[in-house]
Design an enzyme around this catalytic site. Structure first.
Site, PDB file in Angstrom:
ATOM      1  N   ASP A 153      -7.046   4.213  -4.336  1.00 49.23           N
ATOM      2  CA  ASP A 153      -7.715   4.011  -3.050  1.00 49.23           C
ATOM      3  C   ASP A 153      -8.375   5.371  -2.778  1.00 49.23           C
ATOM      4  O   ASP A 153      -8.603   6.132  -3.735  1.00 49.23           O
ATOM      5  CB  ASP A 153      -6.702   3.605  -1.959  1.00 49.23           C
ATOM      6  CG  ASP A 153      -7.362   3.031  -0.711  1.00 49.23           C
ATOM      7  OD1 ASP A 153      -7.690   1.840  -0.705  1.00 49.23           O
ATOM      8  OD2 ASP A 153      -7.579   3.781   0.274  1.00 49.23           O
ATOM      9  N   LYS A 188       0.861  -1.187   0.000  1.00 46.95           N
ATOM     10  CA  LYS A 188       0.000   0.000   0.000  1.00 46.95           C
ATOM     11  C   LYS A 188       0.888   1.225   0.000  1.00 46.95           C
ATOM     12  O   LYS A 188       2.042   1.153   0.445  1.00 46.95           O
ATOM     13  CB  LYS A 188      -0.878   0.027   1.263  1.00 46.95           C
ATOM     14  CG  LYS A 188      -2.158   0.791   1.064  1.00 46.95           C
ATOM     15  CD  LYS A 188      -3.200  -0.075   0.413  1.00 46.95           C
ATOM     16  CE  LYS A 188      -4.436   0.690   0.043  1.00 46.95           C
ATOM     17  NZ  LYS A 188      -5.526  -0.248  -0.303  1.00 46.95           N
TER      18      LYS A 188
HETATM   19  N1  GLU Z   1      -7.334   0.075  -2.911  1.00 48.24           N
HETATM   20  C1  GLU Z   1      -8.031  -1.118  -3.275  1.00 48.24           C
HETATM   21  C2  GLU Z   1      -8.040  -2.072  -2.095  1.00 48.24           C
HETATM   22  O1  GLU Z   1      -8.115  -1.649  -0.981  1.00 48.24           O
HETATM   23  C3  GLU Z   1      -7.557  -1.726  -4.572  1.00 48.24           C
HETATM   24  C4  GLU Z   1      -6.106  -2.024  -4.692  1.00 48.24           C
HETATM   25  C5  GLU Z   1      -5.679  -2.459  -6.091  1.00 48.24           C
HETATM   26  O2  GLU Z   1      -6.490  -2.528  -6.990  1.00 48.24           O
HETATM   27  O3  GLU Z   1      -4.485  -2.730  -6.228  1.00 48.24           O
HETATM   28  O4  GLU Z   1      -8.037  -3.268  -2.237  1.00 48.24           O
END
Ligand code: GLU
Length: 447
Positions: free
Chosen positions: A168, A128
C-alpha cells in the site's frame, strides 16, 4: 425508517467503542448509510447481528518494531495488523508505511477491504496493516532492517491460508522483497502465497504492479461506456505520482485519453501535452525524487508549488494519492470546471460532502472500494498462480483483470438499480460487497 434508525444506533455504538478513530468512523458511516434497504430484504441479517459483527475486527495485533538507523541510533516504530473479516477467504490486504498511520487508519482501510475484496468475486477476506515508519529519506539498508524487524513479529500471524499481506502507500516491490526474505528465513519455508506484490523472479504475478491503476481506468471506461461515452479524447487529472497514479497514466494514454496533471505532497505539475510516463517512473520509482524535477526534463510543463490539483480543469478526475484529498470545495470546483467522471484510485480519497457534491451533480462516481479493486484482485490471481505453481503471461493476466473490473462495475450497477438508487455506485458497491460477506457469515453460524 425503523431500519434506518437501527443502523444509526449501530453506528453510534461503533463511534463510542472506537474513540478518536475518525477515518474508521467515516468508512463505517458510508457503508451503514447504504444498508437500510438490505435489512428490509434480508431480516435474518438483523437477527444474526451481522452488521454489528462486521464492524468489529476478528483480531487486532499491535507490536513494537525496534530497528537501528545508519548512524547506529535505536529507532522504535509501531506495527499493526487488523484481521477484519475471514468469511470469504484468508485475510487479505496491504501494509501501509507512513507517519500518519495509527489504528484508526488501519481499521478504515481494513474495513473498506472487506467489501472491496468481496466485489472482486475472488475468495479473499479483509485485512490491513502497516506502521508509522516513514520510508521517506531512508537508505535501502534502513528500509531492509525495518522490514526485517517488522516481519520478525508479523510472521506468527500470517500464512498463505491465514493472512496474506501486500503493499500500500510506502510499501512496494522493494519492501515486499525484504519482508518475504525474512519470512522465508524465519519459517524455513518458501511459502510463495504468503505475500503478494512479489518480484517476478520469485513468484510475483505479471500485471500486479500495474493492476490498481489499470483496473481503475477500466472501471472509469465502463462507467463512461454506460453513458455511450469513453476516455478517448478526454482530459484527465490524476493526483499522486506513486504506483497507482503511474499506471493510471499509462492506461489512460493507451485508451486515448490525456493525463494533463499529476502531483506529490509538495506540488502539482501540469503538462498540457500529456504527462510522460518514463520521466515520472524514473523520478519517483527509480530515483525517489520529487515531482517538481519533471520540469527539468519537460521545459514546457508547469510546476505549481503547494498547488491544488483539483483546480486544474478536466473531464475526468482520478484521485490516486490518499484519503480525504478531495473536499466538498474541490468537488464543487471540479463540477464547475466540467468534470463528468471520477474514479477513485486511492482508498476513500473523497470526503463525504465531496461524494454528495458529485452524486447530486450527476457526475459518474466510482468509489475506491470498487474502482481500485483491481490491485487486490490481481493479488488474488497471484495467490492462485502460487498455489498452482504457475506463471501466467502479461496479456492473459491483464485480460483477467479487465474482465474482473467489468464484473465489479456490473455488480455495482445492478445492485444500485435493484435497491432503488440507479447510477449510484456508492450504494451499489456497498450493498453488493456487503451481501456476499453477510451470506457467508450467516452460513458460518455465530463465529
Ligand atoms: N493496498 C491495496 C488495496 O488497497 C492492495 C491490497 C492487496 O493487494 O492485498 O487494495
Amino acid at each position: 425508517m425503523v431500519m434506518v434508525e437501527r443502523v444509526e444506533a449501530i453506528y453510534q455504538d461503533v463511534v463510542k467503542r472506537n474513540p478518536g478513530e475518525v477515518e474508521f468512523h467515516q468508512a463505517v458511516k458510508e457503508v451503514l448509510e447504504c444498508l437500510g434497504p438490505v435489512l428490509v430484504k434480508y431480516p435474518d441479517f438483523t437477527e444474526a447481528k451481522i452488521i454489528e459483527r462486521i464492524c468489529e475486527p476478528e483480531r487486532q495485533t499491535i507490536f513494537r518494531v525496534p530497528w537501528q538507523d545508519d548512524r547506529g541510533e535505536v529507532q522504535i516504530n509501531r506495527g499493526f495488523r487488523v484481521q477484519f473479516n475471514s468469511a470469504l477467504g484468508p485475510y487479505k490486504g496491504g501494509l501501509r508505511f507512513h507517519p500518519s498511520v495509527y489504528l484508526g487508519i488501519i481499521k478504515f482501510l481494513g474495513f473498506e477491504q472487506i467489501f472491496k475484496n468481496s466485489l472482486t468475486g475472488l475468495p479473499i477476506g479483509g485485512a490491513k496493516g502497516g506502521s508509522d515508519f516513514d520510508p521517506k529519506g531512508k537508505s535501502d539498508n534502513e528500509v531492509m532492517r525495518f522490514c526485517q524487524s517488522f516481519m520478525t513479529e508479523l510472521w506468527r500471524i500470517i500464512g498463505e491460508h491465514t493472512d496474506v499481506p501486500a503493499g500500500d502507500i510506502g510499501v512496494g516491490g522493494r519492501e515486499i522483497g525484504y519482508l518475504f526474505g525474512q519470512y522465508k528465513r524465519l519459517t524455513n519455508k518458501f511459502e510463495a502465497g504468503v505475500l503478494t506484490g512479489k518480484g517476478l523472479v520469485y513468484g510475483g504475478s505479471q500485471v500486479r504492479t500495474e493492476a490498481t491503476g489499470y483496473g481503475c481506468t477500466y472501471f472509469v471506461e465502463e462507467m463512461l461506456k454506460g453513458k455511450k461515452n469513453g476516455l478517448k479524447g478526454k482530459k484527465v487529472v490524476v493526483s499522486g505520482s506513486g504506483n497507482v497514479a503511474i499506471y493510471t497514466l499509462e492506461k489512460v494514454h493507451q485508451l486515448g485519453g490525456k493525463v494533463i496533471a499529476m502531483s506529490d505532497s509538495n506540488g502539482v505539475i501540469v503538462d498540457e501535452r500529456g504527462c510522460n510516463i518514463e520521466t515520472i517512473q524514473q523520478l519517483k520509482e527509480v530515483e525517489r525524487r520529487r515531482i517538481k524535477d519533471y520540469c527539468d526534463y519537460h521545459r514546457h510543463a508547469k510546476y505549481i508549488h503547494g498547488g491544488n490539483i483539483w483546480d486544474v480543469p478536466c473531464d475526468v478526475a482520478m484521485p490516486s494519492a490518499t484519503q480525504n484529498e478531495v473536499t466538498g470545495k474541490d468537488a464543487k470546483k471540479l463540477v464547475k470546471n466540467g468534470c463528468i467522471a471520477v474514479g477513485e484510485g486511492a482508498n476513500m480519497p473523497t470526503t463525504p460532502d465531496g461524494v454528495q457534491v458529485f452524486l447530486s451533480a450527476g457526475v459518474l462516481f466510482g468509489p475506491g472500494k470498487a474502482a481500485n479493486a483491481g490491485g487486490v484482485a490481481t493479488s488474488a490471481l497471484e495467490m492462485q498462480q502460487n498455489a498452482g505453481r504457475e506463471a501466467w503471461g502479461f496479456e492473459e493476466t491483464d485480460a483477467k483483470l479487465h474482465q474482473i473490473m467489468k464484473n465489479v462495475y456490473q455488480l455495482c450497477s445492478e445492485a444500485a438499480d435493484e435497491f432503488g438508487s440507479p447510477g449510484n455506485f456508492v450504494v451499489g458497491a456497498n450493498i453488493a460487497g456487503f451481501i456476499k460477506v453477510a451470506r457467508a457469515m450467516s452460513a458460518h453460524g455465530l463465529v
